[in-house]
Design a protein around this motif. Sequence first.
Motif, PDB file in Angstrom:
ATOM      1  N   TYR A 138       0.811  -1.217   0.000  1.00  0.00           N
ATOM      2  CA  TYR A 138       0.000   0.000   0.000  1.00  0.00           C
ATOM      3  C   TYR A 138       0.851   1.277   0.000  1.00  0.00           C
ATOM      4  O   TYR A 138       0.416   2.326   0.475  1.00  0.00           O
ATOM      5  CB  TYR A 138      -0.975   0.004   1.182  1.00  0.00           C
ATOM      6  N   GLY A 139       2.076   1.176  -0.524  1.00  0.00           N
ATOM      7  CA  GLY A 139       2.953   2.339  -0.603  1.00  0.00           C
ATOM      8  C   GLY A 139       3.896   2.489   0.561  1.00  0.00           C
ATOM      9  O   GLY A 139       4.751   3.381   0.550  1.00  0.00           O
ATOM     10  N   GLN A 140       3.790   1.640   1.574  1.00  0.00           N
ATOM     11  CA  GLN A 140       4.656   1.720   2.749  1.00  0.00           C
ATOM     12  C   GLN A 140       5.862   0.796   2.590  1.00  0.00           C
ATOM     13  O   GLN A 140       5.704  -0.397   2.355  1.00  0.00           O
ATOM     14  CB  GLN A 140       3.880   1.327   4.009  1.00  0.00           C
ATOM     15  N   SER A 141       7.057   1.356   2.719  1.00  0.00           N
ATOM     16  CA  SER A 141       8.253   0.536   2.548  1.00  0.00           C
ATOM     17  C   SER A 141       8.391  -0.463   3.686  1.00  0.00           C
ATOM     18  O   SER A 141       8.011  -0.194   4.832  1.00  0.00           O
ATOM     19  CB  SER A 141       9.505   1.417   2.490  1.00  0.00           C
ATOM     20  N   SER A 168       7.675   6.385  -2.944  1.00  0.00           N
ATOM     21  CA  SER A 168       7.920   6.044  -1.541  1.00  0.00           C
ATOM     22  C   SER A 168       9.406   5.800  -1.311  1.00  0.00           C
ATOM     23  O   SER A 168      10.118   5.338  -2.200  1.00  0.00           O
ATOM     24  CB  SER A 168       7.138   4.785  -1.151  1.00  0.00           C
ATOM     25  N   TYR A 169       9.825   6.067  -0.074  1.00  0.00           N
ATOM     26  CA  TYR A 169      11.247   5.953   0.262  1.00  0.00           C
ATOM     27  C   TYR A 169      11.459   5.144   1.536  1.00  0.00           C
ATOM     28  O   TYR A 169      10.623   5.172   2.454  1.00  0.00           O
ATOM     29  CB  TYR A 169      11.857   7.335   0.465  1.00  0.00           C
ATOM     30  N   ASP A 172      16.792   7.353   2.686  1.00  0.00           N
ATOM     31  CA  ASP A 172      16.981   8.246   1.530  1.00  0.00           C
ATOM     32  C   ASP A 172      16.902   7.511   0.192  1.00  0.00           C
ATOM     33  O   ASP A 172      17.195   8.096  -0.854  1.00  0.00           O
ATOM     34  CB  ASP A 172      18.348   8.943   1.627  1.00  0.00           C
ATOM     35  N   ASN A 173      16.514   6.248   0.238  1.00  0.00           N
ATOM     36  CA  ASN A 173      16.484   5.435  -0.980  1.00  0.00           C
ATOM     37  C   ASN A 173      15.057   5.187  -1.453  1.00  0.00           C
ATOM     38  O   ASN A 173      14.196   4.786  -0.656  1.00  0.00           O
ATOM     39  CB  ASN A 173      17.165   4.084  -0.719  1.00  0.00           C
ATOM     40  N   HIS A 174      14.843   5.412  -2.736  1.00  0.00           N
ATOM     41  CA  HIS A 174      13.532   5.109  -3.296  1.00  0.00           C
ATOM     42  C   HIS A 174      13.304   3.604  -3.261  1.00  0.00           C
ATOM     43  O   HIS A 174      14.226   2.821  -3.485  1.00  0.00           O
ATOM     44  CB  HIS A 174      13.426   5.627  -4.732  1.00  0.00           C
ATOM     45  N   THR A 175      12.082   3.191  -2.944  1.00  0.00           N
ATOM     46  CA  THR A 175      11.758   1.770  -2.996  1.00  0.00           C
ATOM     47  C   THR A 175      12.074   1.224  -4.387  1.00  0.00           C
ATOM     48  O   THR A 175      11.969   1.928  -5.383  1.00  0.00           O
ATOM     49  CB  THR A 175      10.290   1.515  -2.661  1.00  0.00           C
ATOM     50  N   ALA A 176      12.467  -0.034  -4.427  1.00  0.00           N
ATOM     51  CA  ALA A 176      12.858  -0.762  -5.648  1.00  0.00           C
ATOM     52  C   ALA A 176      14.321  -0.572  -6.008  1.00  0.00           C
ATOM     53  O   ALA A 176      14.830  -1.268  -6.883  1.00  0.00           O
ATOM     54  CB  ALA A 176      11.984  -0.411  -6.850  1.00  0.00           C
ATOM     55  N   ARG A 285       9.335   7.687   3.640  1.00  0.00           N
ATOM     56  CA  ARG A 285       8.095   8.345   3.235  1.00  0.00           C
ATOM     57  C   ARG A 285       7.231   7.385   2.454  1.00  0.00           C
ATOM     58  O   ARG A 285       7.661   6.819   1.452  1.00  0.00           O
ATOM     59  CB  ARG A 285       8.397   9.569   2.358  1.00  0.00           C
ATOM     60  N   SER A 286       5.994   7.207   2.897  1.00  0.00           N
ATOM     61  CA  SER A 286       5.029   6.397   2.160  1.00  0.00           C
ATOM     62  C   SER A 286       4.256   7.283   1.196  1.00  0.00           C
ATOM     63  O   SER A 286       3.918   8.417   1.521  1.00  0.00           O
ATOM     64  CB  SER A 286       4.055   5.726   3.130  1.00  0.00           C
ATOM     65  N   ASN A 287       3.949   6.739   0.016  1.00  0.00           N
ATOM     66  CA  ASN A 287       3.109   7.497  -0.911  1.00  0.00           C
ATOM     67  C   ASN A 287       1.630   7.405  -0.553  1.00  0.00           C
ATOM     68  O   ASN A 287       0.797   8.049  -1.184  1.00  0.00           O
ATOM     69  CB  ASN A 287       3.338   7.054  -2.365  1.00  0.00           C
ATOM     70  N   LYS A 288       1.295   6.588   0.469  1.00  0.00           N
ATOM     71  CA  LYS A 288      -0.095   6.412   0.911  1.00  0.00           C
ATOM     72  C   LYS A 288      -0.997   6.084  -0.272  1.00  0.00           C
ATOM     73  O   LYS A 288      -2.083   6.646  -0.424  1.00  0.00           O
ATOM     74  CB  LYS A 288      -0.602   7.671   1.641  1.00  0.00           C
ATOM     75  N   TRP A 289      -0.553   5.119  -1.072  1.00  0.00           N
ATOM     76  CA  TRP A 289      -1.322   4.744  -2.273  1.00  0.00           C
ATOM     77  C   TRP A 289      -2.792   4.512  -1.938  1.00  0.00           C
ATOM     78  O   TRP A 289      -3.679   5.056  -2.598  1.00  0.00           O
ATOM     79  CB  TRP A 289      -0.718   3.493  -2.908  1.00  0.00           C
ATOM     80  N   LEU A 290      -3.050   3.719  -0.926  1.00  0.00           N
ATOM     81  CA  LEU A 290      -4.409   3.572  -0.425  1.00  0.00           C
ATOM     82  C   LEU A 290      -4.415   3.862   1.071  1.00  0.00           C
ATOM     83  O   LEU A 290      -3.509   3.451   1.793  1.00  0.00           O
ATOM     84  CB  LEU A 290      -4.949   2.155  -0.671  1.00  0.00           C
ATOM     85  N   SER A 291      -5.450   4.560   1.519  1.00  0.00           N
ATOM     86  CA  SER A 291      -5.632   4.806   2.955  1.00  0.00           C
ATOM     87  C   SER A 291      -6.324   3.584   3.549  1.00  0.00           C
ATOM     88  O   SER A 291      -7.450   3.256   3.163  1.00  0.00           O
ATOM     89  CB  SER A 291      -6.483   6.056   3.177  1.00  0.00           C
TER      90      SER A 291
END
Length: 384
Positions: A138-141, A168-169, A172-176, A285-291
């Motif tokens: 859901y956007g949370q690393s 999302s991070y 300091d690293n972007h997920t993936a 940082r999560s992008n909070k894709w879905l709440s």
Amino acid sequence: MSKRIYLSPPHMSGKELEFINEAFSSNWIAPVGPHIDLFEKEMCDYTGANYAVALSSGTAALHLALLLSGVKKGDEVFCSTFTFAGSAFPISYLGAQPIFIDSETESWNMDPKLLKTAIEERIKKGKKPGAVIVVHLYGQSASMKEIKSVCEHYKVSLIEDAAESLGSYYEDNHTATIGDFGLFSFNGNKIITTSGGGMLIGASKEKIEKARYLSTQAREPKPYYEHWEVGYNYRMSNICAAIGRGQLSVIEKRVSRKREIFKKYKETLAAIKGISFMPDPQWGRSNKWLSCISIDPQLARFSCETLRLALENENIESRPLWKPMHLQPVFKHAGCFISGVSESLFNSGLCLPSGTAINDEDLTRVIETIKEVSRSHNSSSLHN
């Protein structure tokens, strides 16, 4: 009936048509073209990835990542159990066996301690995993420092399923970008979309070029069609890449809006007993894709299914949290290391409308519906 409020519909930026028209005017309609190269470059620039190849889906990207990790028939691949089936199906494509790892409560993602236990137990039985697939839910690393440390210690390839976590991070690293391979999905409900598509990223130029080769039917560079390996029709089209470029141009605006929506839900529903929100650990940082919320029916006096049906009655789409893979009939014979966290979340959780184009009036409509469900069930319980 009020207008339908969808869970996470596409949200166009306005630039997509400009790029699509460029493709049409230059007649780059076929599956190759300049927008693919530019989309890959712009994704690398945004995420900090070294190399990328644009593909037809996130599932295709995961399939190639497993191939390039050397996974073969009979191998075991460890995978987050709390996820969508696309995170696990490619394991079966290769004739490998999934072993599902449960979540921890801090992020709802793969439990590093359980992963370590699982690897140690399987190694004792002579079955070192061929790869580990960790999902950023859901956007949370996930807790990547610990997970990467475990994989490096046992020399196991680490694949990040970041289908839901563009923007999302972890620290300091972007997920993936932390594991050996990472992948994104651009399905219609994701934070940005290409209508359908995905991308594989990695630090090895050689391996990403091999993925590019395999994704175009493993065609050899000859004037005629020659193939030395089995390939796949996995390449993204130039038109889809054009859409993706338009979408990527506003990614930070989309992340900001997703986070605003989550904050609004959390602030306005905080007073309702029994409702809790997906954790927000401070490691990134999560992008909070879905709440996402979890409901304790004893405290709230209503269940997540009661709320889902009430929202549906108001023409508002919501969705239960992912049903864990170890509970799926198709994987009933798969191995698993389970703590009960994902099952509890599945039974108590709900995804709320989180589309970035939702206006304040519609967001208030969702919130007021939830409040009314709480009022009606708590009022009736007082009278009883």
